[in-house]
Motif scaffolding. Structure first.
Motif, short mmCIF file in Angstrom:
data_model
loop_
_atom_site.label_atom_id
_atom_site.label_comp_id
_atom_site.label_asym_id
_atom_site.label_seq_id
_atom_site.Cartn_x
_atom_site.Cartn_y
_atom_site.Cartn_z
N LEU B 9 101.69 2.13 -62.61
CA LEU B 9 101.09 1.99 -61.28
C LEU B 9 99.57 1.94 -61.37
CD1 LEU B 9 103.34 4.25 -59.04
CD2 LEU B 9 102.98 1.79 -58.86
N ALA B 10 99.01 2.84 -62.19
CA ALA B 10 97.55 2.88 -62.28
C ALA B 10 97.01 1.59 -62.88
CB ALA B 10 97.13 4.09 -63.11
N LEU B 11 97.59 1.17 -64.01
CA LEU B 11 97.11 -0.05 -64.66
C LEU B 11 97.35 -1.28 -63.78
CD1 LEU B 11 98.26 0.69 -68.29
CD2 LEU B 11 95.92 0.51 -67.47
N GLY B 12 98.48 -1.26 -63.08
CA GLY B 12 98.75 -2.38 -62.19
C GLY B 12 97.76 -2.44 -61.05
N ALA B 13 97.38 -1.27 -60.53
CA ALA B 13 96.38 -1.25 -59.46
C ALA B 13 95.05 -1.78 -59.97
CB ALA B 13 96.22 0.17 -58.92
N ILE B 14 94.69 -1.38 -61.18
CA ILE B 14 93.43 -1.90 -61.75
C ILE B 14 93.51 -3.41 -61.92
CG2 ILE B 14 91.97 -1.87 -63.79
CD1 ILE B 14 92.71 1.04 -64.16
N ALA B 15 94.64 -3.87 -62.47
CA ALA B 15 94.77 -5.31 -62.73
C ALA B 15 94.72 -6.10 -61.43
CB ALA B 15 96.08 -5.58 -63.48
N VAL B 16 95.46 -5.66 -60.44
CA VAL B 16 95.50 -6.42 -59.19
C VAL B 16 94.16 -6.32 -58.46
CG1 VAL B 16 96.61 -6.59 -56.94
CG2 VAL B 16 97.99 -6.24 -58.96
N GLY B 17 93.56 -5.13 -58.48
CA GLY B 17 92.28 -4.99 -57.79
C GLY B 17 91.20 -5.84 -58.41
N SER B 18 91.08 -5.83 -59.72
CA SER B 18 90.06 -6.68 -60.34
C SER B 18 90.45 -8.15 -60.24
CB SER B 18 89.84 -6.27 -61.79
OG SER B 18 91.07 -6.24 -62.45
N GLY B 19 91.74 -8.43 -60.15
CA GLY B 19 92.14 -9.81 -59.91
C GLY B 19 91.69 -10.31 -58.56
N VAL B 20 91.78 -9.43 -57.56
CA VAL B 20 91.26 -9.79 -56.24
C VAL B 20 89.77 -10.08 -56.32
CG1 VAL B 20 90.78 -8.87 -53.95
CG2 VAL B 20 93.03 -8.57 -54.95
N LEU B 21 89.06 -9.24 -57.08
CA LEU B 21 87.63 -9.48 -57.20
C LEU B 21 87.33 -10.77 -57.97
CD1 LEU B 21 86.39 -5.87 -57.79
CD2 LEU B 21 86.04 -7.31 -55.80
N VAL B 22 88.19 -11.12 -58.92
CA VAL B 22 87.99 -12.37 -59.66
C VAL B 22 88.02 -13.56 -58.71
CG1 VAL B 22 89.06 -13.94 -61.30
CG2 VAL B 22 88.78 -11.57 -61.89
N VAL B 23 89.00 -13.55 -57.80
CA VAL B 23 89.15 -14.74 -56.96
C VAL B 23 88.30 -14.67 -55.70
CG1 VAL B 23 91.43 -15.30 -57.80
CG2 VAL B 23 91.18 -13.77 -55.86
N THR B 24 87.60 -13.56 -55.45
CA THR B 24 86.78 -13.51 -54.25
C THR B 24 85.30 -13.31 -54.54
OG1 THR B 24 87.19 -11.15 -54.05
CG2 THR B 24 88.63 -12.61 -52.80
N SER B 25 84.94 -13.00 -55.77
CA SER B 25 83.55 -12.68 -56.04
C SER B 25 82.68 -13.92 -55.87
CB SER B 25 83.41 -12.13 -57.46
OG SER B 25 82.05 -12.04 -57.79
N ALA B 26 81.48 -13.69 -55.38
CA ALA B 26 80.53 -14.78 -55.21
C ALA B 26 79.65 -14.97 -56.43
CB ALA B 26 79.65 -14.53 -53.98
N HIS B 27 79.75 -14.08 -57.39
CA HIS B 27 78.98 -14.20 -58.61
C HIS B 27 79.88 -14.77 -59.70
CE1 HIS B 27 76.81 -11.26 -56.26
NE2 HIS B 27 75.77 -11.40 -57.05
N LEU B 28 79.43 -15.81 -60.32
CA LEU B 28 80.25 -16.41 -61.37
C LEU B 28 80.43 -15.47 -62.55
CD1 LEU B 28 79.02 -20.07 -61.52
CD2 LEU B 28 81.36 -19.34 -61.50
N VAL B 29 79.36 -14.87 -62.99
CA VAL B 29 79.44 -14.01 -64.16
C VAL B 29 80.26 -12.76 -63.86
CG1 VAL B 29 78.09 -12.81 -65.88
CG2 VAL B 29 77.23 -14.89 -64.90
N ARG B 30 80.10 -12.25 -62.66
CA ARG B 30 80.88 -11.06 -62.30
C ARG B 30 82.36 -11.40 -62.23
NH1 ARG B 30 77.51 -7.93 -57.64
NH2 ARG B 30 75.57 -7.77 -58.80
N ALA B 31 82.68 -12.60 -61.79
CA ALA B 31 84.10 -12.98 -61.78
C ALA B 31 84.66 -12.96 -63.19
CB ALA B 31 84.24 -14.37 -61.16
N GLY B 32 83.87 -13.45 -64.15
CA GLY B 32 84.32 -13.41 -65.53
C GLY B 32 84.49 -11.99 -66.04
#
Lengths: 131, 383
Positions: B9-32
């Protein structure tokens, strides 16, 4: 272990990848979203290998497959998908960089799919005017 | 809820949360970088699920190679450091489809598995995975290695536009970056070519003036003096013929030659003229009439020296546009200009010493019966 947890995580990651591919204009971000989708598939492979495979005890294997049911096929599939993803990223980034060198832009909704879109636009406009 | 469940659950929350940030971040480098976190959490999930080798390969290949490659691409495309405003399209359909796919799949899988408990298998070591890869999965493994090789070659070919370029001038017009075209050597060579062309034009103009000064009966004089020409006179006469060619017949001759190919020995324009006159003229052996015109030694010298080396050099430079977007389009219209000058020079160089001969002997193309007399004259001239 409740197997539904990795499955739901994989489904959510896949949905995020689809969203990113459809939403993003930048080609590199599209590639990142594709990576998310591939990793979701990998997670499903590994979770299914770890859980369902152990329950398939009495199932008759296919004639062409390995004689004994192998418990680690999902891991091997995941490795293959990782290799495919690496190849995909390599070629995709080569295409993106080449396009950037040509047009100084990597917005994928500005890419002319045909040469006619880019060069024959006056002709098309004339045709539209005449018709 | 066991320890494995909590970890998942914890790792999945991290993965999904940072995945959300990958597809919504306005910074290219931060998305990476968020992608690094997401993939790392996925590697942790693999570890919990007992796929040890996959987890480490994930860290090595994805976090170590793929994300670095993506960040390299971000840098090479000169992405801005701060937030970008033009990264996204309108969110409506993407949100609809993405949420539909994600929650639909999640509901499907949750409905399929409910809250069933499974026992985790013993952790698969790399030894067992290796046995299987090189045992039952060896054929897909080999196919995959070939695919990797193909991807490698494809990436190299894509990155180098000079590889695989066709010799077709239309295909070579495709714009591609070429740092060689910008170098000083090429600029110097182009300047040299331009200087040579201007010199040739002035020479041609001078020769034309000479020809105009000699009057209308220059052709008769030439016919009379072809037998006694020394090489210098032959060269001068060749220049005169060349001038006439360039001034009067260069355009038509260039189109008839059909472009860039160097003319075959049997398809030079003079042969075309003779061949259209009579059928017997085409089949006549060439050495009979050759000594009557200019001496045979000067023709390869005039023909071969300027035309052969200069033409590929100019075409090679002009066919390879220098800069991608802007200069590539500029190089396309400039190419026919350069080629036109060369093409105007080319037929003049092919013809020297022969055109006055053809013009000065009107009986050969016109009358087939006069051919024998002309040949006899030629042989007499030889004697």
């Amino acid at each position: 272990m409740h197997v539904v947890i990795p499955y739901v995580i994989a489904a959510l990651l896949f949905g995020l990848g689809v969203y990113g591919v459809l939403r993003r204009r930048n080609a590199i971000l599209v590639l990142m979203a594709v990576e998310l989708m591939l990793n979701a598939i990998n997670l499903i492979f590994v979770a299914a290998d770890s859980t369902i495979r152990s329950t398939l005890v009495g199932v008759q294997p296919e004639a062409w497959s390995h004689t004994a049911p192998e418990p680690r096929s999902g891991s091997i599939f995941a490795l293959f998908v990782i290799v495919l993803a690496a190849a995909e990223v390599g070629v995709g980034l080569a295409i993106i960089l080449q396009f950037y060198r040509l047009r100084n832009a990597i917005a994928i909704d500005e890419i002319a799919l045909h040469e006619a879109d880019e060069q024959d636009q006056p002709d098309q406009q004339q045709e539209q005017v005449t018709t | 809820v066991t320890v494995a469940d909590a970890l998942l659950l914890a790792l999945g929350a991290i993965a999904v949360g940072s995945g959300v940030l990958v597809v919504t971040s306005a910074h290219l480098v931060r998305a990476g970088l968020y992608l690094v976190i997401s993939l790392g959490a996925l590697a942790g999930l693999y570890l919990v699920l007992g796929a040890e080798l996959v987890a480490w390969v994930q860290v090595l290949v994805y976090v170590g190679a793929v994300v670095v490659l993506l960040l390299f691409a971000v840098m090479l495309t000169r992405a801005p450091i701060g937030p970008s405003t033009d990264l996204d399209r309108p969110a409506g359909p993407a949100t609809l489809i993405g949420a539909g796919v994600g929650f639909g799949l999640a509901a499907l899988l949750a409905d399929a598995f409910h809250w069933t408990r499974y026992d985790l298998p013993p952790t698969g070591t790399a030894e067992r995975v290796g046995e299987q890869i090189f045992g039952g999965w060896v054929l897909p493994f080999e196919v995959l290695s070939i695919l990797l090789l193909a991807a490698l070659v494809g990436a190299i070919v894509l990155s180098r536009p000079d590889l695989g370029a066709r010799a077709d001038p239309e295909a070579a017009d495709a714009p591609g970056p070429d740092p060689i075209a910008e170098s000083d050597a090429v600029v110097a060579r182009l300047e040299r070519i331009a200087a040579r062309q201007s010199a040739a034009q002035s020479r041609i103009r001078q020769a034309a003036a000479e020809q105009r000064a000699t009057g209308a009966d220059a052709d008769d004089e030439k016919t009379g003096t072809t037998t006694t020409l020394n090489p210098e006179d032959a060269v001068r006469e060749a220049q005169k013929g060349r001038a006439a060619d360039v001034i009067f017949g260069a355009q038509a001759r260039r189109t008839r030659l059909g472009g860039d190919e160097p003319p075959e020995p049997g398809t030079t324009p003079d042969d075309v003229i003779e061949g259209t006159a009579t059928e017997t003229a085409r089949t006549r052996p060439r050495p009979v009439r050759r000594p009557a015109g200019s001496p045979p030694t000067d023709r390869p010298a005039i023909e071969g020296k300027p035309a052969r080396p200069s033409r590929p050099a100019i075409e090679g430079e002009s066919a390879r546009p220098s800069r991608p977007a802007t200069e590539g389009r500029r190089a396309r219209p400039s190419r026919p200009a350069i080629e036109g000058e060369v093409g105007g020079e080319k037929p003049a160089l092919d013809a020297p010493g022969r055109r006055p001969r053809v013009a000065g002997r009107p009986d050969r193309p016109a009358l087939p019966s006069g051919d024998n007399s002309g040949k006899a004259d030629d042989q007499e001239d030889d004697a």
